[in-house]
Design an enzyme around this catalytic site. Structure first.
Site, short mmCIF file in Angstrom:
data_model
loop_
_atom_site.label_atom_id
_atom_site.label_comp_id
_atom_site.label_asym_id
_atom_site.label_seq_id
_atom_site.Cartn_x
_atom_site.Cartn_y
_atom_site.Cartn_z
N HIS A 64 -21.53 11.94 96.88
CA HIS A 64 -22.80 11.60 97.53
C HIS A 64 -23.31 10.25 97.03
O HIS A 64 -23.31 9.98 95.82
CB HIS A 64 -23.84 12.69 97.24
CG HIS A 64 -23.54 14.00 97.89
ND1 HIS A 64 -24.44 14.65 98.70
CD2 HIS A 64 -22.43 14.79 97.87
CE1 HIS A 64 -23.90 15.78 99.15
NE2 HIS A 64 -22.67 15.87 98.64
N ASN B 146 -17.49 23.25 91.23
CA ASN B 146 -17.49 21.84 91.57
C ASN B 146 -18.92 21.30 91.60
O ASN B 146 -19.82 21.92 92.16
CB ASN B 146 -16.84 21.63 92.94
CG ASN B 146 -15.34 21.82 92.89
OD1 ASN B 146 -14.59 20.92 92.54
ND2 ASN B 146 -14.90 23.02 93.24
N HIS C 194 -9.28 21.71 94.73
CA HIS C 194 -10.62 21.70 94.15
C HIS C 194 -10.84 22.78 93.11
O HIS C 194 -11.66 22.62 92.21
CB HIS C 194 -11.67 21.85 95.26
CG HIS C 194 -11.95 20.58 95.97
ND1 HIS C 194 -11.08 20.04 96.89
CD2 HIS C 194 -13.01 19.72 95.91
CE1 HIS C 194 -11.59 18.91 97.37
NE2 HIS C 194 -12.76 18.70 96.79
N ASP D 109 -15.08 22.95 102.89
CA ASP D 109 -15.70 21.66 102.54
C ASP D 109 -14.90 20.52 103.17
O ASP D 109 -14.79 19.43 102.61
CB ASP D 109 -15.78 21.49 101.02
CG ASP D 109 -16.79 20.40 100.62
OD1 ASP D 109 -17.63 20.04 101.46
OD2 ASP D 109 -16.71 19.92 99.48
N LEU E 70 -12.39 13.24 93.64
CA LEU E 70 -12.22 14.04 94.85
C LEU E 70 -13.53 14.09 95.62
O LEU E 70 -14.61 14.18 95.03
CB LEU E 70 -11.78 15.46 94.50
CG LEU E 70 -10.35 15.63 93.96
CD1 LEU E 70 -10.18 17.00 93.34
CD2 LEU E 70 -9.34 15.42 95.08
#
Length: 396
Positions: free
Chosen positions: A146, A225, A262, A284, A318
């Site tokens: 983000h 995560n 992940h 995701d 990632l």
């Protein structure tokens, strides 16, 4: 009454078991054959030979950022992108989903969110349940992919959310960091509006998480995560899976990305063994899902696909999965040794329970929507059905 369809030569998933039984559908709903036999005394108008397929409830995807080059957080072609991905998901057995918009500037939300409206599924694509807004009220320390310049706080409470998002009308889930000031009031207000609150992208300790849950939060975004790692003195948000401070009768759900990248297999097994009831499979998946390796975009950031993994361009961070839901089910099944019934329900019944729609979605119980998927013995998707209508067939 509408035409009655009988699906024969199949095994169906119902009540946590897979067994040989016909499936009956009329007017887009699953019907009880006993009433057909004994009360109506009629035969099926159509009989479909399923050729030994397993019929499972259609999959419900709660976190998907885009696919086939389209990103739900990108201003251009929003409606086209949602439509294209919605139809593409049918080939993965997904019959309902929450398009996910990641941390973005305010003007993006104001433009994009009104365009992603709830709608029923069909041949044109999967049902849209509502938007999952992931950010921007998160921790910069656990931002993941983000953009940090767009991460904000809610110092004024719910009015900050209304200012940033513009409208909450199409929003179904909001991921936020529960350690932020005023989070308790925000969570309470969102629950009053029937918006699901998920905790994630956070440096919250277990106490922060427990307060959030007691205020109404019911989901953890992609467990393990973008959160503090498990520590024996304070397990962080991961500790919610075994917390003794969860209100009686409440289930804490958590999304988990079983794409083989992940979340390592041992971590999948730990989550499954500790709190199987709350586990929800999510992909995701990002805009590069379904595309070849190379440069693509997620939200406002450039990403790169290499070695079947998605990274922030120029880094080893990632930033999302490119796996399909059926791939995640297969990986989870192999990693955990769970039953096929459980793996399928983790992608159907469990998200339906979180959403409070388990009477009509995520199940093959009588009276439920006839949303289901045909699988062969290898768990490959053969066909996908919404409201009793075939909307995808691998042979077509």
């Amino acid at each position: 009454m509408g035409k009655l369809t009988q699906f024969v030569n199949c095994k169906i998933l119902r009540n946590h078991s897979i067994f040989k039984e016909d499936l009956w559908v009329r007017d887009g709903k699953i019907v009880n054959p006993e009433k057909v036999f004994f009360d109506e005394k009629v035969k099926a108008d159509f009989v479909i030979d399923c050729k030994g397929s397993i019929i499972a409830p259609g999959f419900i995807e709660l976190q998907i950022n885009g696919g086939l080059g389209y990103d739900f957080s990108f201003l251009e072609n929003t409606e086209k992108g949602v439509s294209v991905v919605s139809k593409f998901l049918l080939s993965h057995g997904v019959t309902s989903f929450c398009p996910t918009v990641v941390t973005s500037p305010k003007e993006i939300y104001h433009s994009v969110l009104p365009k992603i409206t709830r709608r029923k599924g069909g041949k044109n694509g999967a049902t849209i349940i509502g938007v999952h807004v992931e950010g921007p009220f998160i921790s910069k320390a656990k931002k993941g992919a983000h953009p940090p310049e767009h991460i904000v706080t809610f110092e004024k409470g719910i009015s900050d959310l209304e200012d940033v998002y513009g409208s909450l009308d199409n929003v179904q889930i909001i991921t936020l960091a529960p350690e932020l000031d005023n989070s308790s009031k925000v969570i309470q207000e969102l629950r009053k509006r029937n918006i699901i609150v998920s905790v994630g992208h956070s440096i919250a300790d277990l106490a922060n998480g427990e307060v959030a849950v007691n205020n109404g939060a019911s989901l953890i975004t992609h467990l393990f995560n973008a959160m503090l790692p498990f520590h024996h003195r304070d397990p962080g948000l991961v500790g919610l899976l075994a917390s003794d401070k969860i209100p009686e009768g409440r289930t804490i759900f958590f999304g988990i990305i079983s794409d083989g990248i992940h979340t390592q297999a041992a971590a999948l097994r730990i989550a499954y063994r500790v709190h199987a009831e709350g586990l929800i499979l999510v992909t995701d998946a990002i805009s590069a899902m379904g595309l070849n390796e190379g440069q693509h975009k997620i939200g406002q950031m450039d990403i790169e696909i290499r070695d079947r993994k998605a990274y922030i361009a120029g880094t080893n961070t990632l930033c999302g999965s490119i796996a399909s839901m059926i791939q995640c089910i297969k990986i989870f099944l192999q990693a955990t040794g769970c039953t096929p019934e459980y793996a399928l329900e983790a992608a159907s019944l469990h998200p339906a329970k979180l959403l409070g729609i388990e009477k009509v979605k995520g199940t093959l119980d009588f009276g439920a929507d006839a949303d289901f998927v045909f699988l062969n013995e290898n768990f490959d998707v053969v066909s996908t059905w919404i409201a009793g209508e075939c909307v995808y067939n691998v042979e077509a």
